[in-house]
Each structure stands twice: as structure tokens, then as C-alpha cells.
Write an enzyme that holds these catalytic residues in place. Structure first.
Site, PDB file in Angstrom:
ATOM      1  N   PHE A 147       0.639  -1.110  -0.129  1.00  0.00           N
ATOM      2  CA  PHE A 147       0.147  -0.042  -0.094  1.00  0.00           C
ATOM      3  C   PHE A 147       1.132   1.170   0.094  1.00  0.00           C
ATOM      4  O   PHE A 147       0.844   2.488   0.566  1.00  0.00           O
ATOM      5  CB  PHE A 147      -0.930  -0.451   1.019  1.00  0.00           C
ATOM      6  CG  PHE A 147      -2.460  -0.459   1.061  1.00  0.00           C
ATOM      7  CD1 PHE A 147      -2.705  -1.825   0.103  1.00  0.00           C
ATOM      8  CD2 PHE A 147      -3.383   0.855   0.520  1.00  0.00           C
ATOM      9  CE1 PHE A 147      -3.762  -2.130   0.252  1.00  0.00           C
ATOM     10  CE2 PHE A 147      -4.410   0.238   0.376  1.00  0.00           C
ATOM     11  CZ  PHE A 147      -4.822  -1.083  -0.144  1.00  0.00           C
ATOM     12  N   CYS A 168     -15.405   2.933  -0.421  1.00  0.00           N
ATOM     13  CA  CYS A 168     -14.797   2.709   0.962  1.00  0.00           C
ATOM     14  C   CYS A 168     -13.777   3.781   1.240  1.00  0.00           C
ATOM     15  O   CYS A 168     -14.374   4.765   2.918  1.00  0.00           O
ATOM     16  CB  CYS A 168     -14.442   1.406   1.523  1.00  0.00           C
ATOM     17  SG  CYS A 168     -15.986   0.362   1.154  1.00  0.00           S
TER      18      CYS A 168
HETATM   19  N1  LIG Z   1     -17.707  -3.167  -0.506  1.00  0.00           N
HETATM   20  C1  LIG Z   1     -16.396  -3.545   0.105  1.00  0.00           C
HETATM   21  O1  LIG Z   1     -15.445  -3.884  -0.821  1.00  0.00           O
HETATM   22  C2  LIG Z   1     -16.567  -3.410   1.005  1.00  0.00           C
HETATM   23  C3  LIG Z   1     -17.611  -2.715   1.916  1.00  0.00           C
HETATM   24  N2  LIG Z   1     -17.688  -3.020   3.407  1.00  0.00           N
HETATM   25  C4  LIG Z   1     -19.212  -2.015   4.150  1.00  0.00           C
HETATM   26  O2  LIG Z   1     -20.105  -3.051   3.545  1.00  0.00           O
HETATM   27  C5  LIG Z   1     -21.357  -2.264   3.862  1.00  0.00           C
HETATM   28  C6  LIG Z   1     -22.025  -3.088   2.321  1.00  0.00           C
HETATM   29  O3  LIG Z   1     -21.202  -2.168   1.283  1.00  0.00           O
HETATM   30  P1  LIG Z   1     -21.158  -3.314  -0.088  1.00  0.00           P
HETATM   31  O4  LIG Z   1     -21.826  -4.439   0.174  1.00  0.00           O
HETATM   32  O5  LIG Z   1     -20.021  -2.256  -0.958  1.00  0.00           O
HETATM   33  O6  LIG Z   1     -23.299  -2.281  -0.662  1.00  0.00           O
HETATM   34  P2  LIG Z   1     -23.757  -2.347  -1.582  1.00  0.00           P
HETATM   35  O7  LIG Z   1     -24.424  -1.235  -1.563  1.00  0.00           O
HETATM   36  O8  LIG Z   1     -23.436  -3.114  -2.656  1.00  0.00           O
HETATM   37  O9  LIG Z   1     -25.220  -3.525  -0.991  1.00  0.00           O
HETATM   38  C7  LIG Z   1     -25.858  -3.161   0.113  1.00  0.00           C
HETATM   39  C8  LIG Z   1     -27.404  -4.356  -0.276  1.00  0.00           C
HETATM   40  O10 LIG Z   1     -27.416  -4.036   0.868  1.00  0.00           O
HETATM   41  C9  LIG Z   1     -29.263  -3.920   0.368  1.00  0.00           C
HETATM   42  N3  LIG Z   1     -29.893  -3.250   0.919  1.00  0.00           N
HETATM   43  C10 LIG Z   1     -30.175  -2.283   1.303  1.00  0.00           C
HETATM   44  N4  LIG Z   1     -31.054  -2.321   2.757  1.00  0.00           N
HETATM   45  C11 LIG Z   1     -32.007  -3.117   3.248  1.00  0.00           C
HETATM   46  C12 LIG Z   1     -32.805  -3.681   3.933  1.00  0.00           C
HETATM   47  N5  LIG Z   1     -33.479  -3.239   4.872  1.00  0.00           N
HETATM   48  N6  LIG Z   1     -33.016  -5.192   3.758  1.00  0.00           N
HETATM   49  C13 LIG Z   1     -32.268  -5.793   2.899  1.00  0.00           C
HETATM   50  N7  LIG Z   1     -31.120  -5.296   1.924  1.00  0.00           N
HETATM   51  C14 LIG Z   1     -31.114  -3.973   2.185  1.00  0.00           C
HETATM   52  C15 LIG Z   1     -28.772  -2.872  -0.756  1.00  0.00           C
HETATM   53  O11 LIG Z   1     -30.434  -2.934  -2.004  1.00  0.00           O
HETATM   54  C16 LIG Z   1     -28.337  -3.343  -1.558  1.00  0.00           C
HETATM   55  O12 LIG Z   1     -28.072  -4.646  -2.491  1.00  0.00           O
HETATM   56  C17 LIG Z   1     -21.191  -1.108   4.454  1.00  0.00           C
HETATM   57  O13 LIG Z   1     -21.348  -0.385   4.955  1.00  0.00           O
HETATM   58  C18 LIG Z   1     -19.830  -1.087   3.336  1.00  0.00           C
HETATM   59  O14 LIG Z   1     -18.361   0.138   3.749  1.00  0.00           O
HETATM   60  C19 LIG Z   1     -16.722  -3.683   3.780  1.00  0.00           C
HETATM   61  C20 LIG Z   1     -15.924  -4.257   3.383  1.00  0.00           C
HETATM   62  C21 LIG Z   1     -15.444  -4.247   2.012  1.00  0.00           C
HETATM   63  O1  LIG Z   2     -13.751  -1.319   3.829  1.00  0.00           O
HETATM   64  C1  LIG Z   2     -13.884  -1.815   2.422  1.00  0.00           C
HETATM   65  O2  LIG Z   2     -14.330  -1.145   1.742  1.00  0.00           O
HETATM   66  C2  LIG Z   2     -12.158  -1.715   2.098  1.00  0.00           C
HETATM   67  O3  LIG Z   2     -11.449  -0.839   1.497  1.00  0.00           O
HETATM   68  C3  LIG Z   2     -10.448  -1.012   0.722  1.00  0.00           C
HETATM   69  O4  LIG Z   2     -10.869  -2.177   0.173  1.00  0.00           O
HETATM   70  P1  LIG Z   2     -11.064  -1.576  -2.255  1.00  0.00           P
HETATM   71  O5  LIG Z   2     -11.615  -0.302  -1.426  1.00  0.00           O
HETATM   72  O6  LIG Z   2     -11.426  -2.871  -2.254  1.00  0.00           O
HETATM   73  O7  LIG Z   2      -9.577  -1.307  -2.529  1.00  0.00           O
HETATM   74  P2  LIG Z   2      -8.109  -1.476  -2.500  1.00  0.00           P
HETATM   75  O8  LIG Z   2      -7.106  -2.325  -3.173  1.00  0.00           O
HETATM   76  O9  LIG Z   2      -7.869  -0.606  -1.447  1.00  0.00           O
HETATM   77  O10 LIG Z   2      -7.930   0.414  -3.048  1.00  0.00           O
HETATM   78  C4  LIG Z   2      -8.985   1.701  -2.886  1.00  0.00           C
HETATM   79  C5  LIG Z   2      -8.214   2.411  -3.708  1.00  0.00           C
HETATM   80  O11 LIG Z   2      -6.817   2.968  -3.371  1.00  0.00           O
HETATM   81  C6  LIG Z   2      -5.502   2.815  -3.991  1.00  0.00           C
HETATM   82  N1  LIG Z   2      -4.773   2.083  -4.208  1.00  0.00           N
HETATM   83  C7  LIG Z   2      -4.201   1.457  -3.427  1.00  0.00           C
HETATM   84  C8  LIG Z   2      -2.357   0.705  -2.582  1.00  0.00           C
HETATM   85  C9  LIG Z   2      -1.952   1.710  -3.027  1.00  0.00           C
HETATM   86  O12 LIG Z   2      -0.915   1.827  -2.720  1.00  0.00           O
HETATM   87  N2  LIG Z   2      -1.917   3.749  -3.451  1.00  0.00           N
HETATM   88  C10 LIG Z   2      -3.475   3.136  -4.238  1.00  0.00           C
HETATM   89  O13 LIG Z   2      -3.514   4.620  -4.879  1.00  0.00           O
HETATM   90  C11 LIG Z   2      -5.970   2.027  -5.675  1.00  0.00           C
HETATM   91  O14 LIG Z   2      -5.998   1.971  -6.640  1.00  0.00           O
HETATM   92  C12 LIG Z   2      -8.028   2.163  -5.152  1.00  0.00           C
HETATM   93  O15 LIG Z   2      -8.724   3.261  -6.228  1.00  0.00           O
HETATM   94  C13 LIG Z   2      -9.626  -1.999   1.619  1.00  0.00           C
HETATM   95  O16 LIG Z   2      -8.186  -2.647   1.104  1.00  0.00           O
HETATM   96  C14 LIG Z   2      -9.779  -3.359   2.112  1.00  0.00           C
HETATM   97  O17 LIG Z   2      -9.920  -3.987   3.146  1.00  0.00           O
HETATM   98  C15 LIG Z   2     -11.810  -3.002   2.903  1.00  0.00           C
HETATM   99  O18 LIG Z   2     -12.102  -4.048   3.381  1.00  0.00           O
END
Ligand SMILES: NC(=O)C1=CN([C@@H]2O[C@H](COP(=O)(O)OP(=O)(O)OC[C@H]3O[C@@H](n4cnc5c(N)ncnc54)[C@H](O)[C@@H]3O)[C@@H](O)[C@H]2O)C=CC1
Ligand SMILES: O=C(O)[C@H]1O[C@H](OP(=O)(O)OP(=O)(O)OC[C@H]2O[C@@H](n3ccc(=O)[nH]c3=O)[C@H](O)[C@@H]2O)[C@H](O)[C@@H](O)[C@@H]1O
Length: 456
Positions: free
Chosen positions: A260, A271
Site C-alpha cells: 500500500f 470505502c
Molecule cells: N464493498 C466493499 O469492498 C466493502 C464494503 N464494506 C462495508 O459493507 C457495507 C455494505 O457495502 P456493499 O456491500 O459494498 O454495499 P452494496 O451497496 O453493494 O450492497 C448493499 C445492499 O443492501 C441492500 N439493502 C439495503 N437496505 C436493505 C434492507 N433493509 N434489507 C435488505 N437489504 C437491504 C441494498 O439493496 C444492496 O443490495 C458498507 O457498510 C460498506 O462500507 C466493508 C468492507 C468491504
Molecule cells: O472497507 C472497505 O470497503 C475495503 O476498502 C479497501 O478495499 P477496496 O476499496 O476494495 O480497494 P483497495 O485495494 O484498498 O484500493 C482502494 C483504492 O486505493 C488505491 N491504491 C491502493 C493501494 C496503493 O498502494 N495505492 C493506491 O492508490 C487503489 O487504486 C484504489 O483506488 C480496503 O483495502 C479493504 O481492506 C476494505 O475492506
């Protein structure tokens, strides 16, 4: 175990599919009927390597089902994972309406002990609010004595490597309280995560607030590393140093580490931007200002403009009549996610300066068309040409700008690039190539923080 996942998005779908893969009986709920229909017809709403196979296998085995039926979802699992979105509110704080709606649904329908698992990224104190919402619903039903526990189990997966990250986590953080219901929840969670914890002690047990805080601290630290390197890269450009050499030089110190530290076009995605803001917002509620994170955010906003700035430095402020080829639109490789993608800032700037763009992304083109229609007017959107192959995007363009480091861009046919572009110029927002190699090939190369090697 019988598990319900509320919210079938990136996190919910990956969590549900992976837990089913381990033999659990998983019920995925969503309010989005189209998403559920798509999944029930064998489709997948997101691009995530390996996910389609895991979903198909477990659906076929009868361990993974998708539904919009709230009552059935609450009845199904003793474990109720909340994995709904927590988007930024107008002031940057996390909007908890979906989390609390999910909690209320559980309270309305539950008929015995449940463990509610906050998987969504939620501010410190949210578990208490989830418990209060649930208790209120139970009270309405005259069932206030019904037992439940709310635990915090934040998710650390990365998009583009979500299945792999979930199946082989660096750590599993679980926050629970010490009440009898909390202790019982700890036992349930211990059983659930036992398959992940065979050889190494990967589970970190803590109190709920610390677990909630850990998630924000992790994302804030990672975002800080990126902004730190981006700021130094811009200085390296000025002073004639190579940020890639510097990255190796400092990363070899185990206290710093290599991960990173890549300078680039700024961080995007769903995020880092929102979580950095939400943590700042939490601090402000306690009359504290997080100065470092404010700077991290400001540096990132500026860094998203770095590619536009480099185009202007090379081709002038007025880009009318010029076309630029852009490779990579998604905020990072292996995903079609365009949320907060640096490409959106670049395209807007080029188009507002009068240019046209020819773009290519291996998987995000459809999603890009959708979000660019929000960013640009119809007339501006007409100046974006979506090309099927990277090479087709080059024809007649002044220069190539690279925004996302897809693997397919790493070893291109440079002779063809030179032949197709009007000028042999590459502006590379991800430092994919070695500058001396580019010079040797007769390519004018502009990386991020590498000017010493190109004399630019
Ligand atoms: N996308 C990622 O890489 C990561 C996301 N998170 C966290 O996880 C959470 C979810 O993120 P995503 O999966 O990316 O969101 P997303 O937007 O892809 O999915 C959320 C889903 O929840 C559904 N939903 C909303 N209200 C609802 C309800 N009352 N009952 C049932 N379904 C409902 C929506 O229709 C949607 O399909 C967020 O807090 C995010 O910050 C954490 C780590 C990684
Ligand atoms: O909370 C979340 O949703 C997630 O957010 C990030 O995951 P993500 O957003 O999927 O992607 P990353 O691989 O972390 O990259 C994030 C951004 O940083 C940039 N990045 C990453 C690494 C780096 O060295 N430099 C850099 O510019 C990437 O291009 C990208 O735009 C975290 O890495 C996950 O651990 C976490 O669960």
C-alpha cells in the site's frame, strides 16, 4: 449453521456465498427485487473473480437461497448478518437508515434468541443503536424479554479479491459485550469462524466499540499511506527523484513494509473516501478535529486531478479538437465498480477543456456509461467513445492516459501504440512501465513521481 444475510451487495453476497461454501445453510435477503431475481436466475450483479462459481455451486447444493421475504429471512437464521450499505450522509457521516431498518425488521419478526452481526462499516456506538431499535420493536410486540445480542464483525475484504480475502482473512475482528447474551453470542461466533482459525490465531476478540473503531482505523491508515506517497511523488517530480526507488527503499524497513505504498491517480472506491470522512465526522461530534485525516482527504482530492494536470502541462489549457485515449475506468482492477473512480475526474476535466476521449476498460464499460451519464451532460457524453479493445481507443488520439492498472495493460505492443497515436506520449497514472525502457522505445513517458528518469 443457519445464517441470514441482510443486504446482498458486495459484502453480503460474498459473505453469504463463502459461508455456504463451508457448509452453512445461508439465506440472503435484499430489498432489491431485480437483484434477487437475477441471482435466482443464475446471474451475478457484480464482477468479482471466482464469485459466480461459488454462488452457482452452493445454490445447486441447496445451501444458498435469495429472497425478498423479510419474515422468512428472520425466521431462517439464528445468526442475522447486517451487510447493508452505509453511504455518506450530506455532512459526510455514515447514513445508518438501512442498518436501523434491518434491525427493526429483525425485532418485528424474531421469535427466539438471535445473534445480530453488524458486518456493515458503522460508526462507534452503532451496535447500541441497533440494539435500541430492535428492543423498541420487541416492546411494541410485548416481547421485551426476548433475548438477543449485537456483535460487531467488520469486514476487511478488498473488491477484486473479495472471495480470496474472505476465505483467507488476515484477521477476523469480533466485538461482543460481557452480558450473558453477549457471552452466548461469542460461542456462536466462535463456532462459525472455527474453520478459518485452524492453524493460526486469527480471531481478535474485543469489546464492541473497539471492533467498530478498528474498521475505520484500518481504512484510515491505508488511505493515509496512499496520500502520503502521492504527496511525496509530486515532490519527487519536482526535485528529480524516483518515487518507485523511494518506495523500495523505505518498504524494506519491516516497520514500514512494502504494501500500500503505490503512488498513483488517487484512491477511489466505495470505502476509503466515505470511511475517512465518516471518521472525521465522528471526531467532530466529540469536538475533536482529526487533522491528519483532513489532510489525507485534501491530498487525495488534489491527486485525482494529477492526470488532468499532466495532460494540460503537455498539451496546453485549451484541448478543443483533441482526442485522448484513456485505458482503465474502474477505481481499481478486477472490478466494474466506478464509485469515486479517479477516471471520472479526469474525463470531466478533459471534456470541459474541449477534448474528446476514447476509452477502454476490460469490464467496467457498462457501469461507466451509467455513471458518466450522471457526471456529464448529453452533449459532453457524446464526446466519450467506448472502444472494445485498448488498441482501438488509440486511433487518432494525441496521447494515451492510463488510469487503472489492469493486467492486460502491462505488456502492450508499444510499436502499435506508437503507430496509432498522433504523438508517442503515454501519461501513466499507475507507473506501469520503466521510464528508461520507454525512452529506449521512443516513447515520451510521464509517470507519477518519476520525472528524474524521463527528464520531464
Ligand atoms: N464493498 C466493499 O469492498 C466493502 C464494503 N464494506 C462495508 O459493507 C457495507 C455494505 O457495502 P456493499 O456491500 O459494498 O454495499 P452494496 O451497496 O453493494 O450492497 C448493499 C445492499 O443492501 C441492500 N439493502 C439495503 N437496505 C436493505 C434492507 N433493509 N434489507 C435488505 N437489504 C437491504 C441494498 O439493496 C444492496 O443490495 C458498507 O457498510 C460498506 O462500507 C466493508 C468492507 C468491504
Ligand atoms: O472497507 C472497505 O470497503 C475495503 O476498502 C479497501 O478495499 P477496496 O476499496 O476494495 O480497494 P483497495 O485495494 O484498498 O484500493 C482502494 C483504492 O486505493 C488505491 N491504491 C491502493 C493501494 C496503493 O498502494 N495505492 C493506491 O492508490 C487503489 O487504486 C484504489 O483506488 C480496503 O483495502 C479493504 O481492506 C476494505 O475492506
Amino acid at each position: 449453521m443457519k445464517i441470514t444475510i441482510i443486504g446482498t451487495g458486495y459484502v453480503g453476497l460474498v459473505t453469504g456465498a463463502c459461508l455456504a461454501e463451508l457448509g452453512n445453510d445461508v439465506f440472503c435477503l435484499d430489498v432489491d427485487q431485480r437483484k434477487i431475481d437475477l441471482l435466482n436466475n443464475g446471474g451475478i450483479p457484480i464482477h468479482e473473480p471466482g464469485l459466480e462459481e461459488v454462488v452457482a455451486r452452493n445454490r445447486a447444493a441447496g445451501r444458498l437461497q435469495f429472497s425478498t421475504d423479510v419474515a422468512a429471512s428472520v425466521a431462517h437464521g439464528q445468526l442475522q448478518f447486517i451487510a447493508v450499505g452505509t453511504p455518506p450522509d450530506e455532512d459526510g457521516s455514515a447514513d445508518l437508515q438501512y442498518v436501523l431498518a434491518a434491525a427493526r425488521n429483525i425485532g418485528r419478526h424474531m421469535d427466539g434468541y438471535k445473534v445480530i452481526v453488524d458486518k456493515s462499516t458503522v460508526p462507534v456506538g452503532t451496535a447500541d443503536r441497533v440494539a435500541a431499535a430492535l428492543r423498541e420493536e420487541l416492546r411494541h410486540r410485548g416481547e421485551e424479554s426476548m433475548e438477543f445480542a449485537v456483535v460487531s464483525n467488520p469486514e476487511f475484504l478488498k473488491e477484486g479479491a473479495a472471495v480470496e480475502d474472505f476465505m483467507r482473512p488476515d484477521r477476523i475482528v469480533i466485538g461482543h459485550d460481557d452480558s450473558p447474551a453477549g457471552q452466548r453470542a461469542r460461542d456462536v461466533m466462535k463456532l462459525l469462524y472455527a474453520p478459518f482459525n485452524r492453524n493460526h490465531e486469527r480471531v481478535y476478540w474485543m469489546d464492541v466499540r473497539s471492533a467498530e473503531f478498528t474498521k475505520y482505523a484500518a481504512n484510515a491508515m491505508l488511505a493515509t499511506r496512499i496520500s502520503f506517497m502521492n504527496e511525496l511523488a509530486n515532490l519527487a517530480d519536482q526535485v528529480g527523484a524516483d518515487i518507485e526507488a523511494v518506495r523500495h527503499g523505505i518498504g524494506s524497513d519491516p516497520r514500514i513494509g512494502h504494501s500500500f505504498l503505490y503512488a498513483g491517480a488517487g484512491y477511489g472506491g466505495s470505502c476509503f473516501p466515505k470511511d475517512v470522512q465518516a471518521l472525521e465526522r465522528t471526531a467532530r461530534q466529540y469536538d475533536q478535529e482529526l487533522l491528519i485525516l483532513r489532510a489525507v482527504e485534501a491530498v487525495n482530492d488534489r491527486q485525482k486531478q494529477v492526470l488532468g494536470r499532466k495532460v494540460v502541462q503537455r498539451f496546453g489549457e485549451d484541448l478543443t479538437g483533441m482526442t485522448f485515449a484513456v485505458w482503465g475506468l474502474a477505481f481499481k482492477p478486477n472490478t466494474d465498480d466506478m464509485r469515486e473512480a479517479p477516471s471520472r475526474v479526469l474525463l470531466k476535466e478533459l471534456i470541459e477543456r474541449g477534448a474528446s476521449v476514447a476509452v477502454h476498460d476490460p469490464v467496467a464499460m457498462e457501469e461507466a456509461q451509467r455513471v458518466l451519464a450522471l457526471d456529464l451532460s448529453d452533449a459532453q457524453l457524446a464526446r466519450v467513445a467506448f472502444r472494445k479493445t485498448p488498441m482501438e481507443a488509440l486511433d487518432g488520439a494525441e496521447a494515451l492516459v492510463i488510469v487503472t492498472e489492469w493486467k492486460a495493460f502491462r505488456s502492450p505492443d508499444f510499436e502499435q501504440i506508437k503507430a496509432r497515436l498522433k504523438h508517442p506520449v503515454i501519461i501513466d497514472g499507475r507507473n506501469l512501465f520503466e521510464p528508461p525502457l520507454m525512452t529506449g522505445l521512443g516513447i515520451e513517458y510521464h509517470g507519477i513521481g518519476r520525472s528524474v528518469l524521463t527528464g520531464k
